[in-house]
Each structure stands twice: as C-alpha cells, then as structure tokens.
Scaffold this motif. Structure first.
Motif, PDB file in Angstrom:
ATOM      1  N   ASP A 122      -8.724  -8.236   5.959  1.00  0.00           N
ATOM      2  CA  ASP A 122      -9.739  -9.245   6.270  1.00  0.00           C
ATOM      3  C   ASP A 122      -9.265 -10.560   5.671  1.00  0.00           C
ATOM      4  O   ASP A 122      -8.906 -10.628   4.482  1.00  0.00           O
ATOM      5  CB  ASP A 122     -11.098  -8.858   5.681  1.00  0.00           C
ATOM      6  N   VAL A 123      -9.250 -11.605   6.492  1.00  0.00           N
ATOM      7  CA  VAL A 123      -8.697 -12.897   6.074  1.00  0.00           C
ATOM      8  C   VAL A 123      -9.785 -13.963   6.171  1.00  0.00           C
ATOM      9  O   VAL A 123     -10.487 -14.060   7.178  1.00  0.00           O
ATOM     10  CB  VAL A 123      -7.493 -13.290   6.950  1.00  0.00           C
ATOM     11  N   GLN A 170      -4.850  -5.282  11.458  1.00  0.00           N
ATOM     12  CA  GLN A 170      -4.509  -3.945  10.962  1.00  0.00           C
ATOM     13  C   GLN A 170      -3.017  -3.713  11.078  1.00  0.00           C
ATOM     14  O   GLN A 170      -2.410  -3.996  12.103  1.00  0.00           O
ATOM     15  CB  GLN A 170      -5.276  -2.895  11.769  1.00  0.00           C
ATOM     16  N   ALA A 171      -2.436  -3.184   9.999  1.00  0.00           N
ATOM     17  CA  ALA A 171      -1.036  -2.761  10.018  1.00  0.00           C
ATOM     18  C   ALA A 171      -0.977  -1.320  10.524  1.00  0.00           C
ATOM     19  O   ALA A 171      -1.916  -0.553  10.327  1.00  0.00           O
ATOM     20  CB  ALA A 171      -0.429  -2.852   8.620  1.00  0.00           C
ATOM     21  N   PRO A 172       0.108  -0.926  11.184  1.00  0.00           N
ATOM     22  CA  PRO A 172       0.179   0.433  11.724  1.00  0.00           C
ATOM     23  C   PRO A 172       0.308   1.481  10.620  1.00  0.00           C
ATOM     24  O   PRO A 172       0.705   1.184   9.493  1.00  0.00           O
ATOM     25  CB  PRO A 172       1.460   0.388  12.573  1.00  0.00           C
ATOM     26  N   ALA A 173      -0.056   2.717  10.959  1.00  0.00           N
ATOM     27  CA  ALA A 173       0.142   3.829  10.028  1.00  0.00           C
ATOM     28  C   ALA A 173       1.636   4.064   9.827  1.00  0.00           C
ATOM     29  O   ALA A 173       2.435   3.857  10.735  1.00  0.00           O
ATOM     30  CB  ALA A 173      -0.530   5.085  10.566  1.00  0.00           C
ATOM     31  N   VAL A 174       2.002   4.467   8.631  1.00  0.00           N
ATOM     32  CA  VAL A 174       3.411   4.678   8.291  1.00  0.00           C
ATOM     33  C   VAL A 174       3.567   6.068   7.694  1.00  0.00           C
ATOM     34  O   VAL A 174       2.736   6.509   6.896  1.00  0.00           O
ATOM     35  CB  VAL A 174       3.903   3.613   7.289  1.00  0.00           C
ATOM     36  N   THR A 175       4.626   6.788   8.085  1.00  0.00           N
ATOM     37  CA  THR A 175       4.964   8.071   7.474  1.00  0.00           C
ATOM     38  C   THR A 175       6.046   7.831   6.433  1.00  0.00           C
ATOM     39  O   THR A 175       7.154   7.411   6.776  1.00  0.00           O
ATOM     40  CB  THR A 175       5.445   9.070   8.533  1.00  0.00           C
ATOM     41  N   PHE A 176       5.725   8.066   5.182  1.00  0.00           N
ATOM     42  CA  PHE A 176       6.666   7.798   4.099  1.00  0.00           C
ATOM     43  C   PHE A 176       7.533   9.032   3.868  1.00  0.00           C
ATOM     44  O   PHE A 176       7.010  10.136   3.701  1.00  0.00           O
ATOM     45  CB  PHE A 176       5.916   7.436   2.823  1.00  0.00           C
ATOM     46  N   PRO A 177       8.853   8.868   3.828  1.00  0.00           N
ATOM     47  CA  PRO A 177       9.727  10.034   3.680  1.00  0.00           C
ATOM     48  C   PRO A 177       9.776  10.586   2.263  1.00  0.00           C
ATOM     49  O   PRO A 177      10.101  11.747   2.073  1.00  0.00           O
ATOM     50  CB  PRO A 177      11.098   9.499   4.098  1.00  0.00           C
ATOM     51  N   SER A 178       9.460   9.756   1.264  1.00  0.00           N
ATOM     52  CA  SER A 178       9.625  10.197  -0.122  1.00  0.00           C
ATOM     53  C   SER A 178       8.426   9.773  -0.950  1.00  0.00           C
ATOM     54  O   SER A 178       7.723   8.812  -0.621  1.00  0.00           O
ATOM     55  CB  SER A 178      10.901   9.591  -0.729  1.00  0.00           C
ATOM     56  N   ALA A 179       8.223  10.490  -2.044  1.00  0.00           N
ATOM     57  CA  ALA A 179       7.160  10.143  -2.987  1.00  0.00           C
ATOM     58  C   ALA A 179       7.613   8.974  -3.850  1.00  0.00           C
ATOM     59  O   ALA A 179       8.801   8.706  -4.001  1.00  0.00           O
ATOM     60  CB  ALA A 179       6.811  11.353  -3.846  1.00  0.00           C
ATOM     61  N   ILE A 202      -7.179 -12.891   1.161  1.00  0.00           N
ATOM     62  CA  ILE A 202      -6.876 -11.653   1.881  1.00  0.00           C
ATOM     63  C   ILE A 202      -7.513 -10.487   1.143  1.00  0.00           C
ATOM     64  O   ILE A 202      -7.298 -10.311  -0.065  1.00  0.00           O
ATOM     65  CB  ILE A 202      -5.355 -11.426   1.997  1.00  0.00           C
ATOM     66  N   ASP A 203      -8.307  -9.699   1.844  1.00  0.00           N
ATOM     67  CA  ASP A 203      -8.909  -8.486   1.290  1.00  0.00           C
ATOM     68  C   ASP A 203      -8.448  -7.284   2.108  1.00  0.00           C
ATOM     69  O   ASP A 203      -8.354  -7.369   3.340  1.00  0.00           O
ATOM     70  CB  ASP A 203     -10.439  -8.563   1.331  1.00  0.00           C
ATOM     71  N   ALA A 246      -8.091   2.126  -1.625  1.00  0.00           N
ATOM     72  CA  ALA A 246      -8.517   1.393  -2.804  1.00  0.00           C
ATOM     73  C   ALA A 246      -8.508  -0.093  -2.470  1.00  0.00           C
ATOM     74  O   ALA A 246      -7.569  -0.577  -1.841  1.00  0.00           O
ATOM     75  CB  ALA A 246      -7.578   1.681  -3.974  1.00  0.00           C
ATOM     76  N   PRO A 247      -9.551  -0.857  -2.874  1.00  0.00           N
ATOM     77  CA  PRO A 247      -9.627  -2.274  -2.514  1.00  0.00           C
ATOM     78  C   PRO A 247      -8.603  -3.108  -3.261  1.00  0.00           C
ATOM     79  O   PRO A 247      -8.245  -2.831  -4.405  1.00  0.00           O
ATOM     80  CB  PRO A 247     -11.059  -2.653  -2.904  1.00  0.00           C
ATOM     81  N   ALA A 248      -8.115  -4.160  -2.588  1.00  0.00           N
ATOM     82  CA  ALA A 248      -7.201  -5.132  -3.197  1.00  0.00           C
ATOM     83  C   ALA A 248      -7.526  -6.490  -2.611  1.00  0.00           C
ATOM     84  O   ALA A 248      -7.948  -6.598  -1.458  1.00  0.00           O
ATOM     85  CB  ALA A 248      -5.744  -4.763  -2.931  1.00  0.00           C
ATOM     86  N   SER A 249      -7.328  -7.555  -3.403  1.00  0.00           N
ATOM     87  CA  SER A 249      -7.662  -8.902  -2.951  1.00  0.00           C
ATOM     88  C   SER A 249      -6.659  -9.895  -3.518  1.00  0.00           C
ATOM     89  O   SER A 249      -6.142  -9.704  -4.626  1.00  0.00           O
ATOM     90  CB  SER A 249      -9.091  -9.264  -3.390  1.00  0.00           C
TER      91      SER A 249
END
Length: 533
Positions: free
Chosen positions: A81-82, A146-155, A61-62, A37-40
């Motif tokens: 994107d900066v 780009q930020a690295p992929a993250v595995t989230f342990p919890s919802a 920052i987009d 989802a886009p954010a700016s």
C-alpha cells in the motif's frame, strides 16, 4: 501372548496408515499459505513536474512480509500500500492549469534478496485511481500493488529493498477532460542517504523440493489369509489400466480338479473367475470395498472343466513358496510417486527506468497570470543602483508547450551617483518594453529575452536640473536575457536575473556624449522578483 498372523498384519497396516496420514497432514500444513508480518517505510523522492520542475514527494510504503515462508513452497504474494504526499507547490502547479482530479499509473522498483546470494528485481505495477486535487495545500495520492509469489529454494533470511518509481499521470478539469498539461511521465528518484530496506523475513527449512503426494483413500495393505504361510511381502504389482476389478460370482459346480494357483492379472488377460474348488478370494483379505461392478461383456466366467493348464495366451504366474499379497484393487489407480522437481528460478522482471526524463506533455492551451514586479538594476559604469517598481508583469503561459509571452510596465525611478567621482548627481530613468517578451518554462526554470529601451527624463547636478528631455534614450533597445533559478513556480512567481549591456545614447542634446561615456557599457546586473497577484 501370540496373535494370529492376520491380526498382527491388520495392526501393522493400521499403524502404517496412521503414520502415513500424520506425514501427509504435516506436509500439507508445511505447504500452506505463509503468515504475514507488517512492515512500513517512508522515503523522500525527487520527481520532475512539468513547468515547476523538481519537487520532493514523501512516499509511505506499508506491506505484510511473510513470516512463515517455507523452502520449496510458494510464499504468500507480498502486497504493498503506497501513500504519496504531493507538496503544496505541486498542487499550485496543477491548480493553475485548472486540474480538479488526477489519475494514472506507476511502476515501482523493489529488490528481493534471498538465500543463497540470490537477487530478484521486481517491477511492481500500480494503478492511481482518480484523486481530487484541492485548490491549495498538500494532498495525498494512494495506490496499491502486489508482488508475485516466490518459491524459495533454500532456508535463510530474505530482505526487501525499495527502489525508484516512474509515474504517468493525467490531470483533468472538472468536466473530466485532460488539462493543457495532457498526460505526463515523471521518473522519481530516491533522495540519497536514506535507508531503503523495507524489512526482512525468515525462510524456514522445508521437507524437500516438492510437496509429497498424500496416499489415496482407497489404498490399503492386504492381509494374507491363514491358509498360507506368511512370507515377506514382495513389491506389489500395480494393476494395469485395462484390468477392471470384478466381484466374485456365484460358485460354479464342483469338479474333480484341484485348485489352480492364483494368477496375477496381466495386461493381456481377462480376469478369471475362481473355480468351485477355489473359494472366492478366500486366500486373501478383501480389499477396501469399492462400488461393485457387474461383470462386463469383456469378462467371461470360465466354465468348470477338468484340470486346466494355463492357456497359451497367458503366462501364468508361478506360485511362490507362499502366497504373495495381492495388489489392492480400487476404482482409482494408486498414485505413483512423483519424481522430485527442482524449484524453478523466480522469474526475473525488469527494473523500471530510474533516471529522470523530461516530462512529456500533450494538448496545447494557455493560462494568464499577473504578477507584481519589484527589483533593482546595478549600473556598472556609474557605480550606482537603480531601484525598480513596484510594477506589473502580465504573462500568458502555454502549459503544454512550456512557452509564454509577457509584457511589463515600470514607473520611472531615480538613480543617484557621483559625477567624476565627487560631484553629487542624479537622473530620472524609465525602462520601457520594446517588443514582445518570449520565454520558456521547463523543469522549474523560466527563461526569456526582453528588449528594453532605457530613457533619461532628467539629469541633475548638485540638485539642479541640467537636462530635461523626452528624446534621450538608447540608440537601440538593450538585450536583457532573463532567467530564473531552478524551482520557479508560475503559480506563485519567483526571481529573475540578467546581465546585460547598455547601448550608446541618442537625443540627449549636448550631454549625449557625456551620458554615453558615463552610463553605456556591458556588465550591468538586473534582479527582479515576481509575485503573483
């Protein structure tokens, strides 16, 4: 209606396979890449530049934040994107050293918060491509990372907050060589009082901490034949890696022996061929066909014999009250369930330095400037103000070293005052430079020490000349410590101020003592404005 056991088992196997397939499909769908989802967000930063000091830069920052992140699965890497707006003042500073392009790199700080009460500090590397520098006006520098992929342990809910950034830039001339500024580093700090949160996103519950393995295509349930009483299936034994499944060979000549009970292959036995009284694999439903393998040299078919006892080298499997289903044979070994793995903690990265540092510069050089000069000096002892200018100041700036030398020229001007507090008087005063003016320019502040001769050409009382001289002057030059306020721009100019003392006079004839008493002393103020020509 009753169904033969064989049909009921086949239906059960089909149902189990259908459920397993559906579960596998759901698992794979849940583990897929997240949507976005886009954010700016636009923030103002204070960045120190060589020579011109602190400048305020607008940074936009987009990004696309994950909107389908699943606990236990890797999220989509977050891309940024900066777009940095470089102000006109900074453009002038780059133009004055002959910069036509700039390039470099940056490292931006961001903070990722996620359940439960976890914080990950990210250092995002950015590359600044070669960007044209216009002769004047604001311009844009664009980059991405780009930020690295993250595995989230919890919802739960995760958020991304933007921090400070550090940039290293090299302005270049039209020939592609670095300018006199060389390569400099600027640590930019967010202007206080702004909302720094880029956005939030939801992490949905997952099916577990690991992605279940899907069943192999060649594994299926076996069905007991009608020749045996159905029993509850026992835990199937897994074939060992040393047992190669073989296809039934041609039946051997019948013998008088009774059928031997089927044996399960063990790691130490060669698979035996069925005897003539045992129909080939008729006691079990055939497994899913695999590529037929010819009997290998290690598999010798047994010759029909009189009733045989288990050989000493093998431990025959004792038959149960009913036949056990055989383990499925396949060209591949069944996948063993993996032990659940715990999600690894996201890698912590160091946050870039956020405190402003003194910009570093490399190769030396010089640039010349000419300014118009106007101002005034307040003479404390006379309670009078002497106007200055219009004059001229020429400066030669070593941008890399942040030093300059200058020379000024001012015309003579008149100061009006009251002698003894009530007699109207005036004097023609000329300020002349006495020696080189050496100064520094760093972080937008200019400082210089000027030596100035103060000369009186004429003195008038009630409008009548009482002295005309070419020699009336201070005994020694006045020491004038000039300094600018923060934000002095050598490309445009600025204001310089000083507080100084006027030394005693000499060469003024019979008025020397009187003039010294009236004009000499500390606490005199100087204000001049330089405007680049």
């Amino acid at each position: 209606m009753k169904f033969p056991w064989k049909s009921r088992k086949a239906a059960g196997a089909l149902a189990a396979l259908t459920v397993a397939s559906a579960a596998a499909a759901a698992t794979l769908a849940g583990a897929g890449l997240s949507q976005a989802a886009p954010a700016s967000l636009t923030l103002n930063y204070t960045c120190p530049f060589p020579l011109i000091g602190d400048q305020v830069l607008a940074v936009k920052i987009d990004t696309n934040l994950p909107d389908n992140a699943v606990a236990g699965s890797a999220s989509t890497p977050i891309k940024f994107d900066v777009d940095v707006t470089v102000p006109e003042t900074a453009t002038e500073g780059l133009a004055l050293v002959g910069a036509t392009t700039l390039d470099g790199s940056a490292k931006a700080a961001a903070q990722l918060k996620y359940p439960v009460d976890k914080t990950l500090n990210l250092g995002l590397p950015l590359t600044i491509p070669s960007t044209p520098v216009p002769p004047s006006g604001a311009f844009h520098v664009k980059t991405s990372g780009q930020a690295p992929a993250v595995t989230f342990p919890s919802a739960g809910t995760a958020s991304v907050t933007v921090g400070n950034f550090s940039t290293t830039m090299t302005p270049r001339t039209a020939s592609g060589q670095p300018t006199d500024l060389g390569t400099f580093t600027s640590d930019c700090v967010v202007v206080p009082g702004q909302n720094q949160q880029l956005g939030t996103f939801e992490i949905k519950p997952g099916g577990g901490t690991t992605t279940p393995t899907s069943p192999t295509s060649s594994t299926s349930s076996t069905v007991p034949t009608s020749s045996t009483e159905p029993t509850q299936p026992t835990s199937p034994t897994s074939p060992t890696s040393s047992t190669e499944p073989t296809q039934p060979t041609s039946p051997t000549e019948p013998t008088s022996t009774q059928p031997t009970s089927p044996t399960q292959p063990t790691s130490s036995t060669e698979p035996t061929q069925p005897t003539s009284s045992t129909q080939p694999t008729s006691s079990t439903e055939p497994t899913q066909p695999t590529s037929p393998t010819q009997p290998t040299s290690s598999t010798e078919p047994t010759q029909p014999t009189s009733p045989t006892s288990p050989t000493s080298s093998t431990e025959p499997t004792q038959p149960t009250s009913s036949a056990q289903p055989t383990s499925p044979t396949s060209s591949t070994e069944p996948t063993q369930p993996t032990s659940p793995t715990h999600p690894t903690s996201p890698t912590q990265s160091t946050e870039p330095t956020t405190q402003p540092t003194q910009p570093t510069t490399t190769p030396p050089g010089s640039t010349s400037f000419t300014y118009s000069l106007r101002g005034k000096t307040t003479l404390k002892q006379l309670h009078a103000t002497l106007p200055l200018g219009p004059g001229k100041l020429e400066a030669k700036l070593d941008a890399a070293a942040g030093t300059f030398d200058a020379r000024f020229a001012l015309p003579a001007s008149d100061v009006h005052f009251r002698l003894f507090g009530f007699l109207p008087a005036s004097a023609t005063v000329k300020l002349s430079q006495a020696g080189a003016i050496d100064g520094t320019l760093a972080n937008g502040t200019a400082k210089a020490n000027a030596k100035v001769d103060v000369r009186l050409a004429k003195v008038r009382l009630l409008g009548f000349p009482v002295m005309t001289s070419n020699s009336c002057r201070t005994k020694t030059p006045a020491q004038v410590p000039l300094a600018s306020a923060s934000g002095f721009d050598p490309a445009a100019g600025g204001k310089l101020t000083a507080t100084y003392a006027i030394p005693a006079f000499t060469g003024c004839g019979f008025l020397t003592g009187l003039i010294t008493d009236l004009a000499s002393g500390p606490g005199n103020k100087l204000d001049v404005t330089l405007t680049r020509k």
